[in-house]
Design a protein around this motif. Structure first.
Motif, short mmCIF file in Angstrom:
data_model
loop_
_atom_site.label_atom_id
_atom_site.label_comp_id
_atom_site.label_asym_id
_atom_site.label_seq_id
_atom_site.Cartn_x
_atom_site.Cartn_y
_atom_site.Cartn_z
N SER A 189 0.71 -1.19 0.24
CA SER A 189 -0.05 0.06 -0.14
C SER A 189 0.81 1.28 0.13
O SER A 189 2.04 1.18 0.53
N SER A 190 0.43 2.40 -0.57
CA SER A 190 1.07 3.39 -0.57
C SER A 190 0.85 4.38 0.86
O SER A 190 1.22 5.38 1.03
N ASP A 191 -0.07 3.81 1.75
CA ASP A 191 -0.54 4.43 3.07
C ASP A 191 0.28 3.53 4.03
O ASP A 191 0.12 2.51 4.29
N ASP A 192 1.15 4.61 4.53
CA ASP A 192 2.28 4.09 5.59
C ASP A 192 1.43 3.35 7.12
O ASP A 192 1.98 2.53 7.55
N LYS A 193 0.11 3.61 7.17
CA LYS A 193 -0.50 2.94 8.20
C LYS A 193 -1.14 1.62 7.89
O LYS A 193 -1.75 1.11 8.70
N VAL A 194 -1.35 1.42 6.61
CA VAL A 194 -1.76 0.22 6.17
C VAL A 194 -0.62 -0.94 5.58
O VAL A 194 -0.99 -1.99 6.07
N ALA A 195 0.31 -0.22 4.73
CA ALA A 195 1.21 -1.25 4.41
C ALA A 195 1.96 -2.08 5.49
O ALA A 195 2.18 -1.57 6.52
N ASN A 196 1.99 -3.39 5.18
CA ASN A 196 2.52 -4.03 6.22
C ASN A 196 3.35 -5.36 5.80
O ASN A 196 3.10 -6.05 4.61
N ILE A 197 4.39 -5.93 6.60
CA ILE A 197 4.92 -7.21 6.43
C ILE A 197 4.64 -7.86 7.76
O ILE A 197 4.81 -7.23 8.77
N GLN A 198 4.38 -9.42 7.72
CA GLN A 198 4.12 -10.01 8.89
C GLN A 198 4.82 -11.15 8.66
O GLN A 198 4.82 -11.91 7.68
N ILE A 199 5.22 -12.11 9.87
CA ILE A 199 5.44 -13.27 10.05
C ILE A 199 4.61 -14.09 10.94
O ILE A 199 4.10 -13.83 12.06
N TRP A 200 3.98 -15.28 10.51
CA TRP A 200 3.07 -16.02 11.32
C TRP A 200 3.82 -17.43 11.48
O TRP A 200 4.28 -17.85 10.89
N GLU A 201 3.15 -17.92 12.59
CA GLU A 201 3.49 -19.26 13.02
C GLU A 201 2.16 -20.18 13.42
O GLU A 201 1.50 -19.87 13.86
N SER A 202 2.42 -21.54 12.94
CA SER A 202 1.57 -22.40 13.56
C SER A 202 2.01 -23.84 13.71
O SER A 202 2.65 -24.41 12.84
N GLU A 203 1.79 -24.35 14.59
CA GLU A 203 2.09 -25.69 15.08
C GLU A 203 1.28 -26.80 14.24
O GLU A 203 1.66 -27.83 13.70
N LYS A 204 -0.20 -26.42 14.07
CA LYS A 204 -0.96 -27.37 13.39
C LYS A 204 -1.92 -26.84 12.55
O LYS A 204 -3.22 -26.47 12.97
#
Length: 207
Positions: free
Chosen positions: A111-126
């Motif tokens: 996104s061009s909106d700094d309050k929306v643009a995001n990078i995330q890392i997620w984890e799950s065991e199952k």
């Protein structure tokens, strides 16, 4: 353009076969590509399944092909982003943070909106299918804790815009010596003058 997944026996016999083709949604391929893949055996399972991250049109998802998956079967969707901008999941890996293996993925909201643009890392065991991502835990994010501040970040220095789908986001993750390493691409200055300001960064942490 519909994405496809192919397979071939590792002993070299037989031909390549198409094991899965993206379905159409409202006349458009749900998946335009498969960018990351990883085998993972969840607790209670005796054989590994293969997980693929998609290049989505309306949503981006992580699909699971079980050990006995055959052409014509439908994979489980074990993670799916909210409807929004064109995005993808490139990075899929397995890491043991001290309490057993878990599956990790990197997601991107361009996104061009700094309050929306995001990078995330997620984890799950199952990872489970069709549960609203409730079995996934967000462990890293640019927009940390839904803060209104711009980039109170787990990824300091990273910038994201509409081109990040092609050039940015979490490109890869590896597990090494007890740490999880994330390789994040592109857009470290908003207006590069000579094309040399952008590249990639590597972050490490212990989930």
């Amino acid at each position: 353009l519909k994405a496809k997944i192919f397979r071939k026996k590792t002993n070299g016999t037989g031909d390549w076969e198409t094991v899965y083709t993206s379905p159409l949604k409202a006349g458009v391929a749900q998946d335009q590509g498969y960018r990351g893949g990883k085998s993972y055996t969840a607790p209670g399972e005796t054989k590994p399944s293969v997980y693929f991250g998609t290049l989505g049109t309306k949503t981006t998802r992580l699909i699971k092909l079980v050990p006995d998956f055959k052409p014509g079967d439908e994979p489980d969707t074990v993670f799916e982003t909210d409807p929004g901008e064109f995005s993808c999941i490139r990075a899929v890996t397995v890491h043991d943070s001290g309490d057993g293996d878990k599956l990790y993925i990197g997601t991107l909201t361009p996104s061009s909106d700094d309050k929306v643009a995001n990078i995330q890392i997620w984890e799950s065991e199952k990872p489970k299918s069709n549960d609203g991502n409730d079995d996934w835990t967000k462990i890293a994010s640019v927009q940390k804790d839904e803060s209104k501040k711009i980039f109170p970040s787990d990824f300091p220095g990273v910038r994201i815009n509409e081109t990040s789908t092609a050039f940015g986001g979490v490109w890869d993750m590896i597990s090494y010596n007890g740490y999880l390493y994330a390789f994040v691409g592109n857009n470290y200055v908003k207006e590069p003058t000579d094309g040399k300001e952008n590249g990639f960064m590597v972050f490490k942490g212990k989930p």
